[in-house]
Design a protein around this motif. Sequence first.
Motif, PDB file in Angstrom:
ATOM      1  N   LEU A 286       0.819  -1.209   0.000  1.00 35.30           N
ATOM      2  CA  LEU A 286       0.000   0.000   0.000  1.00 35.30           C
ATOM      3  C   LEU A 286       0.858   1.267   0.000  1.00 35.30           C
TER       4      LEU A 286
ATOM      5  N   THR B 196       1.084   4.096  -3.020  1.00 35.99           N
ATOM      6  CA  THR B 196       0.927   5.533  -2.753  1.00 35.99           C
ATOM      7  C   THR B 196       2.107   6.333  -3.288  1.00 35.99           C
TER       8      THR B 196
ATOM      9  N   SER C 264       2.211   6.482  -7.057  1.00 37.73           N
ATOM     10  CA  SER C 264       1.123   7.291  -7.608  1.00 37.73           C
ATOM     11  C   SER C 264       1.233   8.773  -7.261  1.00 37.73           C
ATOM     12  N   LEU C 265       2.118   9.123  -6.343  1.00 42.63           N
ATOM     13  CA  LEU C 265       2.207  10.509  -5.867  1.00 42.63           C
ATOM     14  C   LEU C 265       2.321  11.559  -6.975  1.00 42.63           C
TER      15      LEU C 265
END
Length: 322
Positions: free
Chosen positions: A198, A202, A205-206
């Motif tokens: 996870l 994140t 994808s930031l």
Amino acid sequence: MNLILISFSLLFFSLLMFINFKVDGLSLNTDRWSALEVLIKSVLEGKYPYTILDHLGNTSSNLPGLFYIGLPFYLLGDVGYLQPFTFLFFSIFIILSKIKNNQKVFIFLLVVLAPSYYWEVIGKSDLMSNCILVLLFIIIWKQKFNNNIFKHFYLLAFLTALFTLTRGIVAIPLIIFMFSEFLKIKLFNKLLFILCFLISLTIISLPVFIDLPSLDVIIEHNPFNHQTRYAPKILIFISLAFPFILSFKVKNSSDVILFSTYILSSLMCITFLINIIDEGFYENIQGNLFDISYLSMILPFILLYFLEKFKKTNDNLSLINK
């Protein structure tokens, strides 16, 4: 023989680079390359990429992971270079594989004689390259950590997150590869893996989150919405459910590839047939209602299935002869 194959690989790589250099992407009636270019350029400029139009007036459906895979080639001047360099990496893998020389030649011929592969190169597409890289990752990881694929779970979590964020369909081979083994590890390690996964999702994808628009815009323009527009939702759900079951039947890498081929072939063919029934054959082929080039994603699975099957057969023969 390997010297001949190396020479051939370099010559064919040069041919693929030449094709990419000569083909003007703006003249193409496919936007695979420009959708990827839009993603990369938008992220570098700090913009939300899924509302920006490519050269055909479409929005990108590429997930954030493709930004990192395509970036080196964007910086080289053409995202289409991804395909030739992936071929070069794939060639090295074939040549170093412990299979017979005639089997290596057979796999190379499957590539060279496949019209769909040349379409991918001319169209500067990333689809086949994406599939090849995911399957090579699975094969190499399986070879290195056969008895305990979660030995370096933090690295596995990061790489799995990266590939998951390239295309939705790659979740199918990844689930088949990992799920049954995931259930065998300790609860604490399960939780750590999920946490690392996870966090990796994140972080990867930031760059896309830098300039988020309103919620309504995100709901309308997001890669998941764009990627699933052809297939019925129930069919997608079934395709994502089967890998969890088939994972328990995996004994080697060739099983992962074979089961993935079954699911992806069924998904593509059934979706194609449904579209033909709804809108007609001509409209789907000539009217661009269905992107038939998606059917070509099966080719990398066929190539690597043969490669892994050859290795397994040769290993069995070696054991018999001992």
